[in-house]
Write a protein that holds these residues in place. Structure first.
Motif, mmCIF file in Angstrom:
data_model
loop_
_atom_site.group_PDB
_atom_site.id
_atom_site.type_symbol
_atom_site.label_atom_id
_atom_site.label_comp_id
_atom_site.label_asym_id
_atom_site.label_seq_id
_atom_site.Cartn_x
_atom_site.Cartn_y
_atom_site.Cartn_z
ATOM 1 N N PHE A 236 44.886 38.885 36.199
ATOM 2 C CA PHE A 236 44.027 39.700 36.913
ATOM 3 C C PHE A 236 44.783 40.969 37.053
ATOM 4 O O PHE A 236 44.078 41.568 38.226
ATOM 5 C CB PHE A 236 44.381 38.726 38.193
ATOM 6 C CG PHE A 236 43.611 37.434 38.549
ATOM 7 C CD1 PHE A 236 42.353 37.364 38.416
ATOM 8 C CD2 PHE A 236 44.298 36.362 38.856
ATOM 9 C CE1 PHE A 236 41.730 36.297 38.548
ATOM 10 C CE2 PHE A 236 43.606 34.991 38.705
ATOM 11 C CZ PHE A 236 42.204 35.041 38.637
ATOM 12 N N ARG A 237 45.394 41.469 36.474
ATOM 13 C CA ARG A 237 46.099 42.821 36.578
ATOM 14 C C ARG A 237 45.023 43.848 36.749
ATOM 15 O O ARG A 237 44.955 44.767 37.772
ATOM 16 C CB ARG A 237 47.205 43.177 35.709
ATOM 17 C CG ARG A 237 48.474 42.278 35.757
ATOM 18 C CD ARG A 237 49.535 42.686 34.890
ATOM 19 N NE ARG A 237 50.571 41.812 35.057
ATOM 20 C CZ ARG A 237 50.959 41.049 33.814
ATOM 21 N NH1 ARG A 237 49.798 40.948 32.940
ATOM 22 N NH2 ARG A 237 51.664 40.255 33.895
ATOM 23 N N GLY A 238 43.947 43.998 35.833
ATOM 24 C CA GLY A 238 42.926 44.760 35.937
ATOM 25 C C GLY A 238 41.814 44.737 36.643
ATOM 26 O O GLY A 238 41.219 45.687 37.109
ATOM 27 N N SER B 275 38.188 40.161 41.399
ATOM 28 C CA SER B 275 37.568 39.352 39.909
ATOM 29 C C SER B 275 37.641 37.783 40.071
ATOM 30 O O SER B 275 36.841 37.355 39.546
ATOM 31 C CB SER B 275 38.571 39.826 38.811
ATOM 32 O OG SER B 275 39.699 39.513 39.021
ATOM 33 N N LEU B 276 38.684 37.031 40.727
ATOM 34 C CA LEU B 276 38.542 35.958 40.915
ATOM 35 C C LEU B 276 37.359 35.513 41.865
ATOM 36 O O LEU B 276 36.795 34.579 41.820
ATOM 37 C CB LEU B 276 39.738 35.452 41.588
ATOM 38 C CG LEU B 276 40.073 33.941 42.035
ATOM 39 C CD1 LEU B 276 39.637 32.989 40.959
ATOM 40 C CD2 LEU B 276 41.334 33.966 42.705
ATOM 41 N N ASN C 87 37.589 41.569 32.983
ATOM 42 C CA ASN C 87 37.070 42.912 32.347
ATOM 43 C C ASN C 87 35.817 43.190 32.846
ATOM 44 O O ASN C 87 35.708 44.465 32.931
ATOM 45 C CB ASN C 87 37.146 42.714 30.720
ATOM 46 C CG ASN C 87 38.409 42.703 30.146
ATOM 47 O OD1 ASN C 87 39.395 42.923 31.162
ATOM 48 N ND2 ASN C 87 38.601 41.844 29.091
ATOM 49 N N ILE C 88 34.646 42.449 33.293
ATOM 50 C CA ILE C 88 33.456 42.755 33.685
ATOM 51 C C ILE C 88 33.519 43.366 35.082
ATOM 52 O O ILE C 88 32.919 44.389 35.488
ATOM 53 C CB ILE C 88 32.520 41.583 33.638
ATOM 54 C CG1 ILE C 88 32.109 41.319 32.135
ATOM 55 C CG2 ILE C 88 31.183 42.093 34.370
ATOM 56 C CD1 ILE C 88 31.446 39.974 31.634
ATOM 57 N N THR C 89 34.164 42.630 35.965
ATOM 58 C CA THR C 89 34.679 43.317 37.379
ATOM 59 C C THR C 89 35.159 44.506 37.209
ATOM 60 O O THR C 89 34.634 45.530 37.679
ATOM 61 C CB THR C 89 35.650 42.584 37.972
ATOM 62 O OG1 THR C 89 35.078 41.128 38.259
ATOM 63 C CG2 THR C 89 35.965 42.922 39.454
ATOM 64 N N PHE C 90 36.178 44.817 36.128
ATOM 65 C CA PHE C 90 36.785 46.141 36.024
ATOM 66 C C PHE C 90 35.882 47.166 35.738
ATOM 67 O O PHE C 90 35.746 48.321 36.111
ATOM 68 C CB PHE C 90 38.011 46.242 35.211
ATOM 69 C CG PHE C 90 38.558 47.491 34.834
ATOM 70 C CD1 PHE C 90 39.583 48.037 35.681
ATOM 71 C CD2 PHE C 90 38.281 48.247 33.575
ATOM 72 C CE1 PHE C 90 40.027 49.389 35.451
ATOM 73 C CE2 PHE C 90 39.117 49.641 33.497
ATOM 74 C CZ PHE C 90 39.783 49.936 34.318
#
Length: 240
Positions: free
Chosen positions: A126-128, A133-134, A172-175
């Motif tokens: 979850f770092r990115g 994102s969750l 990654n999509i959230t980021f």
């Protein structure tokens, strides 16, 4: 995606504009960047069509847009913390939404690999993307379960022998969306950012809804990239 109605009507309006982009081919380096470009064009086109009488969106925010942006930025600023009960419960809720008949043995378990996490502890992925994102994954799983599971189990299109890890792709999509929509800025600096904030002021779930579309687009580009790769291998000259 066609799970059920409600606020997803707004997503259908956007996706109608994106459907016209499906004939484009992509290289492996464009799978994520290309999805962002498609989403940007589709969001600009279709949101503009939703209100033909609207003037060109301003980069100056209304009080309502400022408030909605601030609430979204507050969500973005929250890092995932495995020691916070709310975060633990959200992770368990994601598991239960996807595997309702399979008991989860723990928040650190080899079972998580079934969902496409890199290891047995999802918190390290979850770092990115942070906690949002969750929340995005959980929103997708709860509101559009059929589409979510179709993507998770790679049930759409002719699949490759090598596939992307589902859950990690979701983070990654959230980021990607946060960067593409410039959501950490004080006010939008691009047209697509301004249009998105207009959408957000009308629907508080706008970011989660656009996330669902972006995931679908990424998967379609992945399929196109795999098809192009396989076609190249079938037609390339045999080596002497």
């Amino acid at each position: 995606m066609d799970d059920r109605g409600g606020s997803f009507v707004a997503v259908r309006r956007i996706s109608q504009g994106l459907e016209r982009e499906n004939s484009c081919h992509s290289t492996s380096a464009e799978v994520v960047a290309g999805s962002a470009a498609w989403l940007s064009r589709g969001l600009s086109c279709v949101c503009a069509q939703r209100r033909e009488s609207d003037a060109r969106p301003s980069f100056d925010l209304t009080p309502s847009e400022e408030e909605c942006l601030q609430r979204l930025q507050n969500r973005i600023d929250i890092a995932y913390d495995s020691s916070i009960p709310e975060h633990q419960e959200a992770l368990r809720a994601l598991w239960n939404a996807v595997f309702p008949e399979e008991e989860l043995h723990g928040l650190i378990s080899e079972q998580w690999k079934e969902m496409g996490w890199q290891g047995k502890d999802p918190s390290t992925d979850f770092r990115g993307g942070g906690f949002i994102s969750l929340e995005n994954l959980l929103f997708f799983a709860r509101h559009f379960p059929k589409s979510f599971k179709d993507l998770l189990w790679k049930q759409e299109g002719d699949r490759s022998a090598w596939e992307y890890p589902f859950a990690v792709a979701g983070v990654n999509i959230t980021f990607m969306l946060i960067q593409m929509l410039d959501l950490e800025a004080v006010k939008p600096r691009t047209m697509v950012g301004a249009i998105f904030l207009k959408f957000l002021s009308e629907n508080e779930s706008a970011f989660d809804l656009v996330y669902c579309i972006a995931f679908k687009l990424m998967d379609r580009q992945w399929l196109a990239m795999c098809a192009s790769y396989m076609d190249f291998n079938c037609h390339r000259p045999a080596l002497l």
